[in-house]
Design a protein around this motif. Structure first.
Motif, PDB file in Angstrom:
ATOM      1  N   SER A  17     -82.070 -13.317 -65.114  1.00 50.79           N
ATOM      2  CA  SER A  17     -81.660 -13.167 -66.448  1.00 50.79           C
ATOM      3  C   SER A  17     -80.930 -14.525 -66.790  1.00 50.79           C
ATOM      4  O   SER A  17     -81.089 -14.880 -68.100  1.00 50.79           O
ATOM      5  N   LYS A  18     -79.987 -14.739 -65.864  1.00 54.83           N
ATOM      6  CA  LYS A  18     -78.987 -16.040 -66.235  1.00 54.83           C
ATOM      7  C   LYS A  18     -79.712 -17.229 -65.538  1.00 54.83           C
ATOM      8  O   LYS A  18     -78.990 -18.351 -65.442  1.00 54.83           O
ATOM      9  N   ASP A  19     -80.957 -17.262 -64.961  1.00 55.25           N
ATOM     10  CA  ASP A  19     -81.770 -18.324 -64.340  1.00 55.25           C
ATOM     11  C   ASP A  19     -80.558 -19.186 -63.334  1.00 55.25           C
ATOM     12  O   ASP A  19     -80.248 -20.053 -63.360  1.00 55.25           O
ATOM     13  N   THR A  20     -80.030 -18.255 -62.145  1.00 53.24           N
ATOM     14  CA  THR A  20     -78.993 -18.999 -61.415  1.00 53.24           C
ATOM     15  C   THR A  20     -79.644 -19.304 -60.273  1.00 53.24           C
ATOM     16  O   THR A  20     -80.558 -19.074 -59.701  1.00 53.24           O
ATOM     17  N   ASP A  21     -78.903 -20.538 -59.611  1.00 55.26           N
ATOM     18  CA  ASP A  21     -79.336 -20.905 -58.263  1.00 55.26           C
ATOM     19  C   ASP A  21     -78.664 -20.062 -57.152  1.00 55.26           C
ATOM     20  O   ASP A  21     -79.159 -19.827 -56.143  1.00 55.26           O
ATOM     21  N   ILE A  22     -77.522 -19.386 -57.439  1.00 55.52           N
ATOM     22  CA  ILE A  22     -76.703 -18.574 -56.774  1.00 55.52           C
ATOM     23  C   ILE A  22     -76.158 -17.554 -57.419  1.00 55.52           C
ATOM     24  O   ILE A  22     -75.388 -17.782 -58.539  1.00 55.52           O
ATOM     25  N   THR A  23     -76.371 -16.272 -56.896  1.00 50.80           N
ATOM     26  CA  THR A  23     -75.522 -15.140 -57.667  1.00 50.80           C
ATOM     27  C   THR A  23     -74.741 -14.380 -56.321  1.00 50.80           C
ATOM     28  O   THR A  23     -75.154 -14.086 -55.451  1.00 50.80           O
ATOM     29  N   MET A  24     -73.528 -14.269 -56.589  1.00 54.22           N
ATOM     30  CA  MET A  24     -72.583 -13.627 -55.602  1.00 54.22           C
ATOM     31  C   MET A  24     -72.267 -12.393 -56.034  1.00 54.22           C
ATOM     32  O   MET A  24     -71.996 -11.969 -57.130  1.00 54.22           O
ATOM     33  N   TYR A  25     -72.044 -11.587 -55.046  1.00 58.39           N
ATOM     34  CA  TYR A  25     -71.309 -10.239 -55.088  1.00 58.39           C
ATOM     35  C   TYR A  25     -70.283  -9.910 -54.045  1.00 58.39           C
ATOM     36  O   TYR A  25     -70.252 -10.592 -53.156  1.00 58.39           O
ATOM     37  N   GLN A  26     -69.854  -8.849 -54.485  1.00 63.67           N
ATOM     38  CA  GLN A  26     -68.799  -8.226 -53.462  1.00 63.67           C
ATOM     39  C   GLN A  26     -69.156  -7.867 -52.151  1.00 63.67           C
ATOM     40  O   GLN A  26     -70.258  -7.201 -52.031  1.00 63.67           O
ATOM     41  N   MET A  27     -68.347  -7.851 -50.942  1.00 63.22           N
ATOM     42  CA  MET A  27     -68.619  -7.446 -49.678  1.00 63.22           C
ATOM     43  C   MET A  27     -67.617  -6.391 -49.365  1.00 63.22           C
ATOM     44  O   MET A  27     -66.317  -6.661 -49.773  1.00 63.22           O
ATOM     45  N   ILE A  28     -67.772  -5.405 -48.632  1.00 58.55           N
ATOM     46  CA  ILE A  28     -66.930  -4.578 -48.156  1.00 58.55           C
ATOM     47  C   ILE A  28     -66.673  -4.093 -46.898  1.00 58.55           C
ATOM     48  O   ILE A  28     -67.917  -4.156 -46.151  1.00 58.55           O
ATOM     49  N   ASN A  29     -65.530  -4.002 -46.206  1.00 56.40           N
ATOM     50  CA  ASN A  29     -65.544  -3.970 -44.485  1.00 56.40           C
ATOM     51  C   ASN A  29     -65.566  -2.243 -44.306  1.00 56.40           C
ATOM     52  O   ASN A  29     -65.219  -1.304 -45.107  1.00 56.40           O
ATOM     53  N   TYR A  30     -66.322  -2.070 -43.292  1.00 54.85           N
ATOM     54  CA  TYR A  30     -66.518  -0.886 -42.486  1.00 54.85           C
ATOM     55  C   TYR A  30     -66.002  -0.703 -41.104  1.00 54.85           C
ATOM     56  O   TYR A  30     -66.435  -1.654 -40.208  1.00 54.85           O
ATOM     57  N   ASP A  31     -65.282  -0.201 -40.746  1.00 51.57           N
ATOM     58  CA  ASP A  31     -64.509  -0.026 -39.286  1.00 51.57           C
ATOM     59  C   ASP A  31     -65.143   0.765 -38.768  1.00 51.57           C
ATOM     60  O   ASP A  31     -65.351   2.316 -38.914  1.00 51.57           O
ATOM     61  N   ASP A  32     -66.256   0.458 -37.692  1.00 46.36           N
ATOM     62  CA  ASP A  32     -67.109   1.254 -36.841  1.00 46.36           C
ATOM     63  C   ASP A  32     -66.331   2.444 -36.048  1.00 46.36           C
ATOM     64  O   ASP A  32     -66.903   3.617 -35.925  1.00 46.36           O
ATOM     65  N   ALA A  33     -65.123   2.082 -35.638  1.00 48.68           N
ATOM     66  CA  ALA A  33     -64.357   3.075 -34.800  1.00 48.68           C
ATOM     67  C   ALA A  33     -63.856   4.131 -35.503  1.00 48.68           C
ATOM     68  O   ALA A  33     -63.756   5.327 -35.077  1.00 48.68           O
ATOM     69  N   THR A  34     -63.483   3.713 -36.847  1.00 50.55           N
ATOM     70  CA  THR A  34     -62.722   4.927 -37.557  1.00 50.55           C
ATOM     71  C   THR A  34     -63.447   5.414 -38.838  1.00 50.55           C
ATOM     72  O   THR A  34     -63.113   6.521 -39.168  1.00 50.55           O
ATOM     73  N   GLY A  35     -64.408   4.756 -39.095  1.00 46.79           N
ATOM     74  CA  GLY A  35     -65.094   4.976 -40.398  1.00 46.79           C
ATOM     75  C   GLY A  35     -64.494   4.697 -41.685  1.00 46.79           C
ATOM     76  O   GLY A  35     -64.987   4.888 -42.980  1.00 46.79           O
ATOM     77  N   ARG A  36     -63.288   4.055 -41.635  1.00 45.04           N
ATOM     78  CA  ARG A  36     -62.457   3.455 -42.548  1.00 45.04           C
ATOM     79  C   ARG A  36     -63.398   2.261 -43.214  1.00 45.04           C
ATOM     80  O   ARG A  36     -63.863   1.460 -42.829  1.00 45.04           O
ATOM     81  N   ILE A  37     -63.385   2.528 -44.743  1.00 42.50           N
ATOM     82  CA  ILE A  37     -64.039   1.491 -45.703  1.00 42.50           C
ATOM     83  C   ILE A  37     -62.651   0.812 -46.209  1.00 42.50           C
ATOM     84  O   ILE A  37     -62.004   1.506 -46.886  1.00 42.50           O
TER      85      ILE A  37
END
Length: 331
Positions: free
Chosen positions: A110-130
């Motif tokens: 819709s915005k005819d972008t070259d790049i669209t960015m979004y957020q990442m979130i971390n997941y700790d595999d040992a504890t399951g904490r996000i």
């Protein structure tokens, strides 16, 4: 035949524990019109069998089996055959939110972008904490960036504070091809030179403030321990500098660029495992000796702050790591 809306490039090396979740996060996307390119980068565990099982069930999946050539080279292979209007990346131990590609594609289209960015979130595999952090949340991009299309000029003052991760962006495929975008091959930290080159070539960029990408932290993660892999911070920084110089970006960004180039290996030398300190120092010294014989040497002297400048000159001054450390015990 119409193009898929998005080509997703998933590179995997010995990810038998995690690859199911990664693939399922693509095959179950709410956006169905996608191409999934899975590159088995010489896995020696059950990763290839798991990938083949999904490929047999889903005609959208293309599999490339190859000997181990690394993430940068694997992604380049994927980009070379990607047919989608937009291209995205997924690592074999991570996963996407199931509506991510639909929302990202609609925003980009819709915005005819070259790049669209979004957020990442971390997941700790040992504890399951996000958990969140400012970098992956794109917090440097304040609310004035919401809902607009912007150019790199708008982020000039804090370019080097942006997240370089290639996985938290989708890119217009025609744009990538038009600028011959590629990852450096044979080194870790391949995202850094790729991001800055592509970002500064872009003319239309937008952001989405949603956590679309889950980044798994586990013991085998490249970034989990500062070890010999971090020797590549030197070559990645050299490649970054080459791309800035070759593409005419250097003069506009040299103050922050030089600081950024010095700081990566400098911080790595502080934190790297003991066995890798001397090899890393030697690589840094070799790099700085080369810089001393170039036209850019004076720029380093003129633009570095006191702490980074001292590091730069002391690396040149001392013959070996032992001498350097005697006079710089923090490293």
């Amino acid at each position: 035949m119409t193009k898929p809306k998005v080509s997703m490039i998933l590179s995997a090396y010995n990810e038998e524990r995690f690859i199911d979740k990664a693939i399922c996060s693509l095959t179950n996307q709410s956006l169905k019109d996608i191409e999934i390119i899975i590159i088995n980068d010489g896995s020696t565990d059950k990763t290839p069998e798991i990938i083949e099982k999904y490929a047999e069930e889903d005609p959208r999946i293309t599999v490339i089996n190859q000997s181990n050539i690394g993430l940068g080279a694997s992604r380049n292979k994927g980009m070379a055959i990607a047919q989608g209007e937009y291209v995205g990346f997924l690592d074999g131990d991570d996963w996407y939110r199931l509506d991510a590609l639909e929302i990202a594609y609609n925003e980009a289209k819709s915005k005819d972008t070259d790049i669209t960015m979004y957020q990442m979130i971390n997941y700790d595999d040992a504890t399951g904490r996000i958990y969140e952090n400012d970098w992956f949340n794109l917090n440097n991009l304040d609310e004035s960036f919401d809902g607009i299309v912007f150019t790199p000029e708008k982020t000039k003052d804090f370019l080097f504070d942006l997240s370089v991760s290639s996985c938290q962006k989708i890119y217009r495929n025609d744009f990538l091809k038009s600028i011959n975008a590629s990852f450096p091959e044979g080194i870790y930290f391949e995202d850094m030179p790729f991001f800055f080159y592509v970002y500064l070539k872009a003319e239309r960029i937008s952001i989405i403030r949603h956590h679309f990408y889950y980044r798994r932290k586990h013991n085998a993660s490249i970034t989990h321990v500062v070890d010999a892999n971090y020797l590549d911070t030197v070559e990645a920084g050299c490649e970054l500098m080459r791309r800035f110089i070759d593409n005419g970006f250097y003069d506009d960004y040299k103050f922050d660029l030089i600081a950024y180039k010095i700081n990566g290996p400098r911080m790595a030398l502080m934190d790297i495992t003991e066995d890798a300190k001397e090899p890393l120092f030697n690589l840094i010294k070799e790099d700085y000796e080369k810089i001393k014989n170039t036209e850019y040497y004076q720029d380093y002297l003129d633009n570095l702050g006191p702490k980074k400048k001292k590091f730069f000159l002391d690396v040149i001054k001392y013959d070996n790591y032992e001498e350097f450390k005697k006079n710089n015990p923090e490293y």
